[in-house]
Design an enzyme around this catalytic site. Structure first.
Site, PDB file in Angstrom:
ATOM      1  N   GLU A  69      53.671  44.714  28.201  1.00 51.76           N
ATOM      2  CA  GLU A  69      53.329  44.567  29.627  1.00 51.76           C
ATOM      3  C   GLU A  69      54.484  43.922  30.362  1.00 51.76           C
ATOM      4  OE1 GLU A  69      51.200  44.967  32.076  1.00 51.76           O
ATOM      5  OE2 GLU A  69      49.118  44.592  31.488  1.00 51.76           O
ATOM      6  N   ASP A  70      54.673  44.305  31.611  1.00 54.73           N
ATOM      7  CA  ASP A  70      55.670  43.617  32.431  1.00 54.73           C
ATOM      8  C   ASP A  70      55.172  42.216  32.792  1.00 54.73           C
ATOM      9  OD1 ASP A  70      53.642  44.684  34.027  1.00 54.73           O
ATOM     10  OD2 ASP A  70      54.987  45.418  35.592  1.00 54.73           O
ATOM     11  N   GLY A  95      55.903  49.388  35.335  1.00 55.65           N
ATOM     12  CA  GLY A  95      56.687  48.153  35.415  1.00 55.65           C
ATOM     13  C   GLY A  95      57.396  47.713  34.150  1.00 55.65           C
ATOM     14  N   LYS A  98      51.464  34.893  34.309  1.00 55.57           N
ATOM     15  CA  LYS A  98      50.997  33.998  35.379  1.00 55.57           C
ATOM     16  C   LYS A  98      49.662  33.412  34.938  1.00 55.57           C
ATOM     17  CE  LYS A  98      52.415  36.932  39.329  1.00 55.57           C
ATOM     18  NZ  LYS A  98      51.855  37.652  40.499  1.00 55.57           N
ATOM     19  N   PHE A 129      54.522  36.394  43.725  1.00 55.63           N
ATOM     20  CA  PHE A 129      54.733  37.818  43.480  1.00 55.63           C
ATOM     21  C   PHE A 129      56.204  38.045  43.217  1.00 55.63           C
ATOM     22  CE2 PHE A 129      54.890  42.360  44.034  1.00 55.63           C
ATOM     23  CZ  PHE A 129      53.685  42.755  43.470  1.00 55.63           C
ATOM     24  N   VAL A 130      56.497  38.693  42.103  1.00 53.70           N
ATOM     25  CA  VAL A 130      57.890  38.865  41.686  1.00 53.70           C
ATOM     26  C   VAL A 130      58.222  40.352  41.543  1.00 53.70           C
ATOM     27  CG1 VAL A 130      58.072  36.623  40.536  1.00 53.70           C
ATOM     28  CG2 VAL A 130      57.252  38.605  39.239  1.00 53.70           C
ATOM     29  N   ARG A 173      62.627  48.067  41.607  1.00 58.57           N
ATOM     30  CA  ARG A 173      62.598  48.164  40.133  1.00 58.57           C
ATOM     31  C   ARG A 173      63.996  48.095  39.533  1.00 58.57           C
ATOM     32  NH1 ARG A 173      57.332  49.613  38.740  1.00 58.57           N
ATOM     33  NH2 ARG A 173      56.292  51.094  40.115  1.00 58.57           N
ATOM     34  N   ASP A 194      48.704  39.070  34.777  1.00 59.54           N
ATOM     35  CA  ASP A 194      48.281  38.392  36.002  1.00 59.54           C
ATOM     36  C   ASP A 194      46.812  37.993  35.833  1.00 59.54           C
ATOM     37  OD1 ASP A 194      48.660  37.596  38.738  1.00 59.54           O
ATOM     38  OD2 ASP A 194      47.740  39.455  39.390  1.00 59.54           O
ATOM     39  N   ASP A 231      57.893  46.243  40.729  1.00 60.82           N
ATOM     40  CA  ASP A 231      58.060  46.770  42.083  1.00 60.82           C
ATOM     41  C   ASP A 231      57.181  46.066  43.104  1.00 60.82           C
ATOM     42  OD1 ASP A 231      55.546  47.877  41.055  1.00 60.82           O
ATOM     43  OD2 ASP A 231      55.549  49.045  42.907  1.00 60.82           O
TER      44      ASP A 231
HETATM   45  P1  XMP Z   1      46.406  42.220  35.988  1.00 60.37           P
HETATM   46  O1  XMP Z   1      45.884  41.457  37.167  1.00 60.37           O
HETATM   47  O2  XMP Z   1      45.505  43.323  35.580  1.00 60.37           O
HETATM   48  O3  XMP Z   1      47.713  42.876  36.595  1.00 60.37           O
HETATM   49  O4  XMP Z   1      46.824  41.300  34.861  1.00 60.37           O
HETATM   50  C1  XMP Z   1      48.717  43.327  35.838  1.00 60.37           C
HETATM   51  C2  XMP Z   1      49.513  44.312  36.646  1.00 60.37           C
HETATM   52  O5  XMP Z   1      49.585  43.933  38.036  1.00 60.37           O
HETATM   53  C3  XMP Z   1      50.868  44.104  38.539  1.00 60.37           C
HETATM   54  N1  XMP Z   1      51.399  42.799  38.979  1.00 60.37           N
HETATM   55  C4  XMP Z   1      52.585  42.599  39.533  1.00 60.37           C
HETATM   56  N2  XMP Z   1      53.577  43.466  39.819  1.00 60.37           N
HETATM   57  N3  XMP Z   1      54.875  41.683  40.654  1.00 60.37           N
HETATM   58  C5  XMP Z   1      54.721  43.000  40.391  1.00 60.37           C
HETATM   59  O6  XMP Z   1      55.641  43.765  40.648  1.00 60.37           O
HETATM   60  C6  XMP Z   1      53.930  40.751  40.410  1.00 60.37           C
HETATM   61  O7  XMP Z   1      54.138  39.568  40.673  1.00 60.37           O
HETATM   62  C7  XMP Z   1      52.722  41.242  39.814  1.00 60.37           C
HETATM   63  N4  XMP Z   1      51.575  40.625  39.423  1.00 60.37           N
HETATM   64  C8  XMP Z   1      50.793  41.618  38.896  1.00 60.37           C
HETATM   65  C9  XMP Z   1      51.679  44.670  37.397  1.00 60.37           C
HETATM   66  O8  XMP Z   1      51.721  46.064  37.536  1.00 60.37           O
HETATM   67  C10 XMP Z   1      50.922  44.305  36.144  1.00 60.37           C
HETATM   68  O9  XMP Z   1      51.091  45.209  35.087  1.00 60.37           O
HETATM   69 MG    MG Z   2      53.358  47.594  40.499  1.00 61.27          MG
END
Ligand code: XMP
Ligand code: MG
Length: 173
Positions: A96-97, A42, A128, A149-150, A162, A100, A156
């Site tokens: 990081e993208d 991502g 988030k 969710f974005v 993407r 979460d 993706d």
């Molecule tokens: P955690 O929960 O470990 O998750 O912080 C991080 C990874 O979860 C994916 N992620 C998302 N991917 N839209 C996405 O496309 C979202 O809203 C989203 N929320 C979490 C992402 O891969 C991230 O690195």
């Molecule tokens: Mg993903």
């Protein structure tokens, strides 16, 4: 599932914020060289734009970890790819993208810290905070967002979207 009609964050705002982050990071690390440790998949567009906007020396490497299945966080983190860079003594900036629950970032931070870097910090395009279940926080955040969710700009849903130049909310119909 469908996308929001208008972007949550448009391409102009993303580009401006990436430039600001790059300036801040370049100033903070001054003359040091950094390793941009890009979290696949991502973050690939964000890291590419960030790398080109930095005014300090930087190398790029990648790590792939998975904690996600569709839109549900599973809680487990598996490493699928580890960096080839010798991390000891290096200034590492994890890119990081989206932050979460924080589980992915926590697992990567723990892994990298054990390799003896000179420093390790975290940069996330999106954050988030309401979803966090770990104590992880990013040193650099592009945009805090709500619990939605974005997709787009690298992010993706089941490998789609993407390529979108902006960040959109994925809506369930
Ligand atoms: P955690 O929960 O470990 O998750 O912080 C991080 C990874 O979860 C994916 N992620 C998302 N991917 N839209 C996405 O496309 C979202 O809203 C989203 N929320 C979490 C992402 O891969 C991230 O690195
Ligand atoms: Mg993903």
């Amino acid at each position: 599932m469908r996308l929001s009609d208008t972007p949550l964050i448009d391409a102009v705002r993303i580009a401006a914020r990436v430039r600001q982050l790059a300036n801040e990071i370049s100033a903070d690390y001054a003359q040091s060289e950094i390793v941009l440790l890009t979290v696949l998949k991502g973050s690939f567009l964000f890291a590419a734009d960030l790398l080109r906007a930095l005014s300090i020396g930087a190398t790029i490497d990648f790590v792939q970890a998975r904690s996600y299945d569709g839109t549900n966080s599973t809680g487990e983190v598996h490493f699928l790819y580890l960096p080839e860079t010798a991390i000891a003594g290096k200034h590492v900036l994890i890119v990081e993208d989206i932050l979460d629950t924080g589980r992915t970032a926590a697992a990567i931070l723990e892994h990298i810290a054990a390799l003896g870097p000179a420093s390790v910090r975290l940069c996330a395009l999106l954050d988030k905070p309401a979803r966090r279940v770990t104590a992880v926080s990013a040193d650099y955040v592009g945009f805090p967002i709500g619990d939605e969710f974005v997709v787009g700009y690298g992010l993706d849903y089941e490998e789609r979207y993407r390529e979108l130049p902006a960040v959109y909310t994925l809506l369930s119909e």
